[in-house]
Design an enzyme around this catalytic site. Structure first.
Site, mmCIF file in Angstrom:
data_model
loop_
_atom_site.group_PDB
_atom_site.id
_atom_site.type_symbol
_atom_site.label_atom_id
_atom_site.label_comp_id
_atom_site.label_asym_id
_atom_site.label_seq_id
_atom_site.Cartn_x
_atom_site.Cartn_y
_atom_site.Cartn_z
ATOM 1 N N LYS A 1 -18.579 -3.261 21.484
ATOM 2 C CA LYS A 1 -18.135 -3.345 22.879
ATOM 3 C C LYS A 1 -19.166 -4.096 23.726
ATOM 4 C CE LYS A 1 -16.901 -0.618 26.944
ATOM 5 N NZ LYS A 1 -16.451 0.692 27.481
ATOM 6 N N HIS B 1 12.890 -18.538 -8.575
ATOM 7 C CA HIS B 1 13.281 -18.240 -7.196
ATOM 8 C C HIS B 1 13.602 -16.756 -6.993
ATOM 9 C CE1 HIS B 1 13.145 -22.513 -6.645
ATOM 10 N NE2 HIS B 1 14.071 -22.682 -7.561
ATOM 11 N N GLY C 1 10.035 -24.662 -15.717
ATOM 12 C CA GLY C 1 9.281 -24.471 -14.474
ATOM 13 C C GLY C 1 9.270 -23.037 -13.991
#
Length: 508
Positions: A136, A271, A300
């Site tokens: 602070k 995906h 892939g």
């Protein structure tokens, strides 16, 4: 005026060297407990905190720094006349540097045999209070909670006699993140409500990513402490390029599916949907089945296996372009084969520890959705054969496989299987019969005698009609439609065995 630094750390990495450098810069070191003893044992001059507070440590060390002589020195504004007057009146001297890290609460509760009393005793009170006070007052006070910042602070002290306001502000922000995370771990440990009025979660930066889903999006990967080792966040990468955002998403999806199986299993994902799932007597056979399921889409893709990768399997894996292979382990010979491919990521994961987070969290604009994880399996379901014909033993095996996979496919989801592999997957369509047509078209002639799994009920009998036309002989679905009887009648008409589970598995 004497410059003072307060040092009290549980993680003592680098602290001795840091303290010696501060002494060389004419700082008086204040310290407590084990830190004080370590510094004294290494001939670093130290002033005990109780000499400053004029009050001994009490309550087994629970109270030692909670004192105006400490917090006045941390919170007083160095250039505010009224503050300086009050500090002078009460004999409070400023503290310019605070170096504190906290009791090892997370490490304590990570122990399998931790007791409630041990956990509670490792909740730090004085440390966070000093850190927050110093942070602070960062306009004047330098506060350090991370040993990686020691060198930066010392460089500025040596170079210009003080740290910059920019550095102090950065360190203060780091402190508040640190104490917020610390309190989050404690509150979560103590909380018994499933959905409390405030939900606090803490994740630690694992790595920044090259980009997100698309190259124009910045991204990072955060990991959760106390999480299962059966996670990409705690996997070990043996080879290949750095993981991408999409790799992590797909890899996680593959792991969620492969954990459904106790027998050797292989999962190929594209995906975030499975393009092939196979099981077998060996991991090589399981991979053969996963590859056969969709030899086009696997290109892939991401592969997750639940057994060690051997030479025979590695030779087959190396013949395909794959982004990631995740497995419990690889033999040395298998690694030698696969590491010839420069970019493929090879990851090992602890399959023995599959503890799940009880709650799954998804971000939405302005908030979070929180729900229990979908761990409901066929063993817990109220399975009912609703047709005249019961499934054969082989059909039951196919139905079990289909039901294990379909809950991990984006809704609306249809999966066509035989007893060892997926034959077709229909995902994410706006109507159920559309997903069925996709899955059945992919299965082709293999659909004859195969099983079909649906993640939710059939709103009408058209899906059964479509399945029958393709040669499906067994169906598993939740049931629960007001038109269930139409689907049952249609299945009976074609001699299809149909099973209701009573459980829906939507995945959005």
């Amino acid at each position: 005026m004497t410059k003072r630094a307060l040092i009290s750390v549980s993680n003592k990495e680098g602290i001795l060297e840091f303290a010696k450098e501060l002494v060389a810069l004419d700082y008086e070191i204040l310290s407590t407990g084990g830190t004080k003893k370590m510094l004294q044992d290494n001939n670093v001059p130290v002033t005990a905190v109780d000499e400053v507070t004029k009050f001994p440590e009490i309550l087994d060390g629970r109270v030692k720094t909670l004192n105006p002589f400490i917090h006045g020195g941390l919170l007083g504004k160095f250039d505010e006349p009224s503050h300086q007057a009050q500090m002078n009146e009460h004999g409070i001297e400023p503290i310019e540097i605070v170096c504190v890290n906290l009791y090892p609460f997370v490490e304590t509760i990570s122990k399998p045999d931790v007791t409630w009393d041990d956990a509670i005793e490792n909740i730090d009170i004085g440390g966070p209070t000093m850190l927050r006070s110093a942070a602070k007052n960062h306009q004047y006070v330098t506060v350090i909670v991370d040993s990686s910042d020691y060198a930066k602070v010392l460089a500025e002290l040596k170079g210009q006699g003080a740290t910059t306001l920019e550095t102090r502000k950065r360190l203060a922000a780091k402190v508040f993140r640190h104490t917020a995370a610390y309190d989050s771990y404690i509150s979560n440990y103590l909380t018994e409500e499933e959905f409390p009025e405030n939900l606090t979660m803490t994740y630690e930066l694992k790595q920044t990513l090259r980009y997100g889903e698309n190259p124009h999006q910045k991204a990072a990967f955060y990991q959760k402490r106390l999480a299962s080792d059966f996670s990409l966040a705690y996997a070990t990468q043996l080879h290949g390029k750095e993981l991408s955002y999409n790799n992590i998403q797909d890899g996680n999806a593959a792991l969620q599916i492969v954990k459904e199986f106790d027998i050797p299993a292989a999962v190929a994902v594209k995906h975030m949907n499975p393009c092939g799932v196979g099981t077998g007597a060996s991991i090589e056979e399981a991979f053969d089945k996963a590859y056969e399921a969709d030899p086009t889409s696997i290109f892939g893709g991401i592969i997750a296996l639940n057994r060690e990768v051997d030479v025979a399997t590695a030779e087959k894996l190396s013949g395909i372009f794959l982004e990631i292979i995740i497995a419990p382990s690889f033999t040395e010979e298998a690694l030698a084969i696969l590491t010839q491919k420069k970019n493929i990521r090879l990851m090992t994961i602890n399959c023995a520890q599959q503890n799940q987070d009880k709650l799954k969290v998804v971000s939405v604009e302005g908030g979070l959705l929180v729900q229990e994880d979908d761990t409901f399996g066929l063993a817990e379901a109220d399975v009912k054969v609703v047709t005249d014909r019961e499934p054969t033993e082989e059909e039951w095996e196919a139905l079990k496989l289909g039901w294990a996979v379909v809950k991990h496919v984006k809704s609306n989801a249809i999966v066509v299987t035989d007893a060892q592999m997926t034959l077709g997957v229909g995902a994410g369509q706006m109507n159920r019969v559309g997903s069925a047509k996709i899955a059945l078209e992919q299965a082709g002639s293999k659909a004859k005698g195969a099983a079909l799994a649906s993640d939710a009920f059939f709103p009408m009998s058209d899906t059964v009609e479509t399945a029958a036309a393709a040669g499906i002989t067994a169906i598993i679905q939740p049931g629960g439609s007001i038109k269930d009887q139409d689907s049952i009648d249609k299945a009976n008409e074609y001699g299809i065995a149909m099973v209701f589970t009573g459980v829906r598995h939507f995945k959005h």
